[in-house]
Enzyme design. Sequence first.
Site, PDB file in Angstrom:
ATOM      1  CG  HIS A  67      -1.429 -18.414  48.593  1.00 41.53           C
ATOM      2  ND1 HIS A  67      -2.198 -19.224  48.664  1.00 41.53           N
ATOM      3  CD2 HIS A  67       0.619 -18.260  48.854  1.00 41.53           C
ATOM      4  CE1 HIS A  67      -0.751 -20.518  49.061  1.00 41.53           C
ATOM      5  NE2 HIS A  67      -0.021 -19.864  49.216  1.00 41.53           N
ATOM      6  CG  HIS A  87       4.403 -20.663  52.540  1.00 38.97           C
ATOM      7  ND1 HIS A  87       3.523 -19.944  52.894  1.00 38.97           N
ATOM      8  CD2 HIS A  87       4.452 -21.083  51.266  1.00 38.97           C
ATOM      9  CE1 HIS A  87       2.484 -19.859  51.626  1.00 38.97           C
ATOM     10  NE2 HIS A  87       3.441 -20.616  50.916  1.00 38.97           N
ATOM     11  CG  ASP A  88       5.055 -18.974  48.675  1.00 40.15           C
ATOM     12  OD1 ASP A  88       5.428 -20.016  48.751  1.00 40.15           O
ATOM     13  OD2 ASP A  88       3.140 -18.886  48.772  1.00 40.15           O
ATOM     14  CD  GLU A  95       8.912 -21.500  45.585  1.00 34.60           C
ATOM     15  OE1 GLU A  95       9.503 -22.413  46.744  1.00 34.60           O
ATOM     16  OE2 GLU A  95       8.220 -21.660  45.160  1.00 34.60           O
ATOM     17  CG  ASP A  96       7.276 -16.345  45.467  1.00 36.28           C
ATOM     18  OD1 ASP A  96       8.029 -17.210  44.198  1.00 36.28           O
ATOM     19  OD2 ASP A  96       5.864 -16.917  45.490  1.00 36.28           O
ATOM     20  CG  ASP A  98       2.043 -23.741  49.543  1.00 35.94           C
ATOM     21  OD1 ASP A  98       1.196 -22.767  49.082  1.00 35.94           O
ATOM     22  OD2 ASP A  98       2.653 -24.200  48.234  1.00 35.94           O
TER      23      ASP A  98
HETATM   24 ZN    ZN Z   1       2.296 -21.109  48.944  1.00 35.59          ZN
END
Ligand code: ZN
Length: 180
Positions: free
Chosen positions: A34, A60-61, A64-65, A121
């Site tokens: 991804h 980018h994640d 967040e993740d 995204d």
């Molecule tokens: Zn993403």
Amino acid sequence: MVSLIAVTKAYHFTAMKHVNQRRKGVAAEPYINHLTEVAELVAVATRGNDIDLVMAAVLHDTIEDTATTMEELAAAFGLRVAELVAEVTDDKNLPKPERKRLQVEHAAHASPRAKMIKIADKVSNLRALGSSPPAGWSKARIAQYVAWATEVVAGCRGVNAWLDNEFDKALTLVCGGEIS
Ligand code: ZN
């Protein structure tokens, strides 16, 4: 050459951070797929002229993740990249419906580069829904996701025509473009 090193560092950093994560779809692709897809989209969209944007896309994640802080990103990749990642990061302390609502609300006010990452995204997520939908997702649930993604992207359009078009193509792929 410094830029090439920075980009490869970002790829390696994100691969290590997301090492145990997989995509939600039945194919359970490695999560890194991804991230590389989103990075490629923004790289092509900007004709390879925006290294910071590509690094932010590949990262980018992470906040967040994964267990990654903005400070960590700033130290490794510079403040501009870190701030861009922070800009596309949801507040995980909020309940999911609220986070989704805020993505729609914030989209139109995001910086042009954040808008590009957000569209890329959603392109990646829609393509994944088309090729490998999550097990147990009904047509209605897919339609609901697509409608929400379309709303977020509506606020991000107008920065890069090629990306806008990639989103429309992904939309057609996943639902024949019949979501409104
Ligand atoms: Zn993403």
